[in-house]
Design an enzyme around this catalytic site. Sequence first.
Site, PDB file in Angstrom:
ATOM      1  N   CYS A   4       0.842  -1.199   0.000  1.00 25.77           N
ATOM      2  CA  CYS A   4       0.000   0.000   0.000  1.00 25.77           C
ATOM      3  C   CYS A   4       0.878   1.250   0.000  1.00 25.77           C
ATOM      4  O   CYS A   4       1.734   1.418   0.874  1.00 25.77           O
ATOM      5  CB  CYS A   4      -0.916  -0.002   1.227  1.00 25.77           C
ATOM      6  SG  CYS A   4      -1.734   1.583   1.511  1.00 25.77           S
ATOM      7  N   HIS A  99      -8.008   8.403   3.262  1.00 28.25           N
ATOM      8  CA  HIS A  99      -7.293   9.673   3.409  1.00 28.25           C
ATOM      9  C   HIS A  99      -8.273  10.829   3.237  1.00 28.25           C
ATOM     10  O   HIS A  99      -9.229  10.752   2.470  1.00 28.25           O
ATOM     11  CB  HIS A  99      -6.155   9.800   2.394  1.00 28.25           C
ATOM     12  CG  HIS A  99      -6.546   9.527   0.973  1.00 28.25           C
ATOM     13  ND1 HIS A  99      -6.698   8.248   0.476  1.00 28.25           N
ATOM     14  CD2 HIS A  99      -6.828  10.368  -0.063  1.00 28.25           C
ATOM     15  CE1 HIS A  99      -7.052   8.308  -0.794  1.00 28.25           C
ATOM     16  NE2 HIS A  99      -7.148   9.596  -1.149  1.00 28.25           N
TER      17      HIS A  99
HETATM   18  P1  AMP Z   1      -7.710   9.793  -4.256  1.00 28.69           P
HETATM   19  O1  AMP Z   1      -8.247  10.009  -5.622  1.00 28.69           O
HETATM   20  O2  AMP Z   1      -8.602  10.383  -3.203  1.00 28.69           O
HETATM   21  O3  AMP Z   1      -7.331   8.365  -3.971  1.00 28.69           O
HETATM   22  O4  AMP Z   1      -6.398  10.671  -4.194  1.00 28.69           O
HETATM   23  C1  AMP Z   1      -5.105  10.180  -4.060  1.00 28.69           C
HETATM   24  C2  AMP Z   1      -4.195  11.356  -3.993  1.00 28.69           C
HETATM   25  O5  AMP Z   1      -2.906  10.894  -3.652  1.00 28.69           O
HETATM   26  C3  AMP Z   1      -4.061  12.141  -5.297  1.00 28.69           C
HETATM   27  O6  AMP Z   1      -4.459  13.499  -5.083  1.00 28.69           O
HETATM   28  C4  AMP Z   1      -2.571  12.030  -5.628  1.00 28.69           C
HETATM   29  O7  AMP Z   1      -2.039  13.218  -6.196  1.00 28.69           O
HETATM   30  C5  AMP Z   1      -1.958  11.717  -4.277  1.00 28.69           C
HETATM   31  N1  AMP Z   1      -0.709  10.992  -4.310  1.00 28.69           N
HETATM   32  C6  AMP Z   1      -0.423   9.881  -5.051  1.00 28.69           C
HETATM   33  N2  AMP Z   1       0.835   9.460  -4.798  1.00 28.69           N
HETATM   34  C7  AMP Z   1       1.336  10.304  -3.862  1.00 28.69           C
HETATM   35  C8  AMP Z   1       2.588  10.400  -3.185  1.00 28.69           C
HETATM   36  N3  AMP Z   1       3.583   9.522  -3.413  1.00 28.69           N
HETATM   37  N4  AMP Z   1       2.772  11.399  -2.301  1.00 28.69           N
HETATM   38  C9  AMP Z   1       1.781  12.294  -2.071  1.00 28.69           C
HETATM   39  N5  AMP Z   1       0.581  12.257  -2.667  1.00 28.69           N
HETATM   40  C10 AMP Z   1       0.360  11.288  -3.558  1.00 28.69           C
END
Ligand code: AMP
Length: 106
Positions: A4, A99
Site C-alpha cells: 500500500c 485519506h
Molecule cells: P484519491 O483520488 O482520493 O485516492 O487521491 C489520491 C491522492 O494521492 C491524489 O491526489 C494524488 O495526487 C496523491 N498521491 C499519489 N501518490 C502520492 C505520493 N507519493 N505522495 C503524495 N501524494 C500522492
Amino acid sequence: MTDCLFCKIANKTINATIVYEDNEIIAFHDIHPKADIHILIIPKIHIESMLHTDNSHVEIIGKIMLKTNEIAKNMGLEAGYKISIHTGIKGGQEVPHLHIHLLGNK
Ligand code: AMP
C-alpha cells in the site's frame, strides 16, 4: 499492508513532505496539489476506505477530523477550507488507504 502506497509513506519506505505526525496519524503534501494548500491526512493503520469503517474506528475517525482542522488552522486557513474523502471506485478513490484531502487557497 506491504504493497500500500500510503502505508509505505506512513512507515517511511517512501518519502513525502510530512507536515504532521503522531502515533496514529500522518499528514503530508499531495504530490499533485489542486489548491495552494493540498494536504492528505491518513490514519497510520490500514483502513481501505470509509466503506471499510465500523464502530471500532470511532476514535481514529474523530481524531483525524479534529487533527485536520488543527492542521488547516496551522497552515493559515482560518478563513475556510474544503475537505473531501473519495470513497471507493465510484467515489473516485485512486489510493485504497483512507485519506482526507484538505484543500485551501490563500
Ligand atoms: P484519491 O483520488 O482520493 O485516492 O487521491 C489520491 C491522492 O494521492 C491524489 O491526489 C494524488 O495526487 C496523491 N498521491 C499519489 N501518490 C502520492 C505520493 N507519493 N505522495 C503524495 N501524494 C500522492
